[in-house]
Design a protein around this motif. Sequence first.
Motif, mmCIF file in Angstrom:
data_model
loop_
_atom_site.group_PDB
_atom_site.id
_atom_site.type_symbol
_atom_site.label_atom_id
_atom_site.label_comp_id
_atom_site.label_asym_id
_atom_site.label_seq_id
_atom_site.Cartn_x
_atom_site.Cartn_y
_atom_site.Cartn_z
ATOM 1 N N ASN A 35 0.753 -1.004 -0.114
ATOM 2 C CA ASN A 35 -0.163 -0.067 0.059
ATOM 3 C C ASN A 35 0.785 1.324 -0.077
ATOM 4 O OD1 ASN A 35 -3.145 -0.896 0.343
ATOM 5 N ND2 ASN A 35 -2.069 -2.074 1.903
ATOM 6 N N LEU A 39 0.469 4.280 -2.744
ATOM 7 C CA LEU A 39 0.371 5.687 -2.494
ATOM 8 C C LEU A 39 1.641 6.638 -2.832
ATOM 9 C CD1 LEU A 39 -0.568 5.187 1.574
ATOM 10 C CD2 LEU A 39 -1.930 5.780 -0.320
ATOM 11 N N ILE A 42 1.233 6.950 -7.051
ATOM 12 C CA ILE A 42 0.023 7.862 -7.253
ATOM 13 C C ILE A 42 0.331 9.474 -6.950
ATOM 14 C CG2 ILE A 42 -2.359 8.244 -6.742
ATOM 15 C CD1 ILE A 42 -2.978 5.434 -6.576
ATOM 16 N N ALA A 43 1.003 9.541 -5.599
ATOM 17 C CA ALA A 43 1.272 10.865 -5.138
ATOM 18 C C ALA A 43 2.323 11.400 -6.277
ATOM 19 C CB ALA A 43 1.798 10.929 -3.729
ATOM 20 N N HIS A 49 -2.893 11.615 -11.342
ATOM 21 C CA HIS A 49 -3.760 12.341 -10.763
ATOM 22 C C HIS A 49 -5.044 12.461 -11.497
ATOM 23 C CE1 HIS A 49 -0.117 14.343 -8.873
ATOM 24 N NE2 HIS A 49 -0.107 13.035 -8.601
ATOM 25 N N TYR A 53 -7.642 6.961 -9.832
ATOM 26 C CA TYR A 53 -6.202 6.544 -8.982
ATOM 27 C C TYR A 53 -6.502 7.484 -7.542
ATOM 28 C CZ TYR A 53 -4.462 4.726 -13.332
ATOM 29 O OH TYR A 53 -4.417 3.983 -14.489
ATOM 30 N N PHE A 54 -7.265 8.435 -7.570
ATOM 31 C CA PHE A 54 -7.537 9.221 -6.290
ATOM 32 C C PHE A 54 -8.299 8.485 -5.415
ATOM 33 C CE2 PHE A 54 -10.667 11.523 -3.695
ATOM 34 C CZ PHE A 54 -9.886 12.416 -2.959
ATOM 35 N N PHE A 57 -6.044 5.630 -4.137
ATOM 36 C CA PHE A 57 -5.147 6.373 -3.082
ATOM 37 C C PHE A 57 -5.847 6.262 -1.877
ATOM 38 C CE2 PHE A 57 -3.495 9.667 -0.522
ATOM 39 C CZ PHE A 57 -2.123 9.688 -0.663
ATOM 40 N N SER A 60 -5.947 2.499 -0.597
ATOM 41 C CA SER A 60 -4.792 2.110 0.337
ATOM 42 C C SER A 60 -4.639 2.709 1.653
ATOM 43 C CB SER A 60 -3.538 2.509 -0.845
ATOM 44 O OG SER A 60 -3.513 1.836 -2.066
#
Length: 308
Positions: A35, A39, A42-43, A49, A53-54, A57, A60
């Motif tokens: 996880n 994170l 994706i960040a 973004h 995928y938010f 996020f 996770s």
Amino acid sequence: MAPTFLLVGLPGLEAAPSWWTIPLITVYLLSALGNGTILCIIALEPTLHRPMYFFLFLLSVSDVGLATVLMPTLLGLAFADVHAVPASACLLQMFFVHVFSVMESSVLLAMAFDRAMAICRPLHYPALLTNGVISKIGMAIVFRCLSLHLPLPFLLAHMPYCRPPVLTHSYCLHPDMARLACPEAWGAVYSLVVVLSAMALDPLLIFFSYGLIGRVLQGVGSTEDRWKAGQTCAAHLSAVLLFYTPMILLALIDRFKLPLPQPAHTLLSYVHFLLPPLINPILYSVKMKEIREKILKRVLPTKVGCSQ
């Protein structure tokens, strides 16, 4: 208010609590690693973004949060055979266990809604799910989790307890604690409200969304297009089944008093709470091409983590 609650370990392992710490810690570390990788990726990747995928996020976050909040009592039982937990610590763990559980359920529902919009209304999808809308959905999820469970610790803290304070799991759960209170009717009613408003409603809406998706996919002419759309939904549907199947089985067992041995019942509860955080990162890394490619791009060439 009961000064302490007594937790049970995994039945059959009371005499040898040390060896099962190895798989327990391994599961947690793999969950945190998987996880944490999702994170970070994706960040740090601007191309990820996007709404899908938010929500991944947030999933996770809920997974690693749920696994983490269970660890104190599990490791206490495994390492030191500590069964007594102060009421304040038990209430705090109960609150976060249920908050992260409802958060996961809410995020899975939001992801199903996102996939339904993307497949059923592809032309309107960018205009409907803007960054502002996604932010509002995220805030609604947080508000829902807190509003459902924030009253619980305060209500339970001020209830008299007339039954032995022995819980039936290795962690503190609201139904388990509420049944010890006197009278327990209010606890049963509140549990029913929470279950119906989250854990019962969410899977119904999720499978309704997938019913709409299935109907649309039947009208797609190209087999390749159906395959791509199906692959997009496969990871999410697997995560849904992984999260809800053990929970529904536990609810049916408790509701109908089915004669399931206590070790099997306890193991099923472990599966419900600890398996999704372990498996979800693998599912999404394998099934979602963009996530897989970004992980390989950052990890393999340099042999370092996502900080590069």
